[in-house]
Design an enzyme around this catalytic site. Structure first.
Site, mmCIF file in Angstrom:
data_model
loop_
_atom_site.group_PDB
_atom_site.id
_atom_site.type_symbol
_atom_site.label_atom_id
_atom_site.label_comp_id
_atom_site.label_asym_id
_atom_site.label_seq_id
_atom_site.Cartn_x
_atom_site.Cartn_y
_atom_site.Cartn_z
ATOM 1 N N ASN A 16 5.537 -5.521 2.310
ATOM 2 C CA ASN A 16 3.994 -5.945 2.399
ATOM 3 C C ASN A 16 3.173 -6.547 1.491
ATOM 4 O O ASN A 16 2.146 -7.311 1.365
ATOM 5 C CB ASN A 16 2.906 -5.014 3.019
ATOM 6 C CG ASN A 16 3.545 -4.271 4.350
ATOM 7 O OD1 ASN A 16 4.770 -4.792 4.852
ATOM 8 N ND2 ASN A 16 2.780 -3.350 4.995
ATOM 9 N N HIS A 25 15.842 -4.526 7.684
ATOM 10 C CA HIS A 25 14.494 -5.173 6.907
ATOM 11 C C HIS A 25 15.000 -5.864 5.567
ATOM 12 O O HIS A 25 14.304 -6.689 4.770
ATOM 13 C CB HIS A 25 13.410 -4.484 6.501
ATOM 14 C CG HIS A 25 12.180 -4.915 7.201
ATOM 15 N ND1 HIS A 25 11.968 -6.077 7.680
ATOM 16 C CD2 HIS A 25 10.885 -4.342 6.761
ATOM 17 C CE1 HIS A 25 10.675 -6.253 7.671
ATOM 18 N NE2 HIS A 25 9.832 -5.490 7.201
#
Length: 213
Positions: free
Chosen positions: A68, A20
């Site tokens: 996020n 990620h």
């Protein structure tokens, strides 16, 4: 031209080497190439560097908000310096591209990527550039969350690093505003190695003369 380069990832040593964080790796490479250092900037919720390219300020950003909430960081810096969405490039991990490949595109959906989802929401526009760094897909949707938060295999890490190095060669074109050239450079992979020449066929023995048999 691109005025704000963003790399997506999660902060902290637990995430440094995970898939990620491929966007962070790309920004680290760009910072090295531009000879600038990323430093914490609370106002922009991230690590920030400023480079001067042909008299124009260019910003590098690694949001430290966790993935996020990446849009909070991107929007804060972009709004302060009046940077438009089309002047922003976001480097991020991409499940639907194999390790060793990268793709450049402008606009489009967030395709379920939570970092892009928040950038969409905070900027109020999807009209920014994305550098999609291939990390591959685990093959099962239920495994995606674990996949992106794990380290790639050594072979995959090498492939990802190769694609980052290759795509960084397009940065000068991005900085010059020639995104067609940048796209061509990113999408043009190394030509395959030429195959070694085939060995010459062994000479065929001449038939024996009748008297030699």
């Amino acid at each position: 031209m691109i005025k704000l380069f963003v790399g997506l990832g999660n902060p902290g040593p637990d995430y440094d080497a995970t898939r990620h964080n491929a966007g962070f790796w790309w920004i680290d490479g760009l910072a090295r190439d531009l000879k600038v250092h990323l430093v914490p900037e609370r106002a922009y919720h991230g690590l920030v560097a400023r480079a001067n390219v042909n008299g124009q300020s260019v910003w590098l950003l690694q949001p430290q908000t966790f993935m996020n909430l990446s849009g909070k960081s991107v929007a804060a810096l972009a709004r302060f310096f009046k940077i438009q969405p089309q002047e922003i490039l976001v480097a991020h991990d991409e499940l639907d591209i194999l390790p060793g490949q990268a793709k450049l595109k402008r606009g489009g959906s967030h395709a379920g990527h939570n970092g892009l989802r928040d950038i969409h929401a905070q900027l109020g526009s999807p009209d920014y550039w994305r550098l999609r760094i291939g990390i591959g897909h685990p093959g099962v949707k239920a495994e995606v969350a674990n996949w992106v938060l794990k380290k790639p295999s050594p072979d995959h890490r090498t492939l990802i690093e190769d694609s980052i190095a290759h795509s960084l060669k397009a940065a000068p074109a991005m900085l010059a505003g020639d995104m067609d050239k940048a796209t061509l450079l990113v999408h043009t992979t190394k030509p395959p190695r030429p195959k070694p020449p085939r060995p010459a066929a062994a000479p065929v023995d001449a038939p024996a003369a009748p008297g030699d048999q």
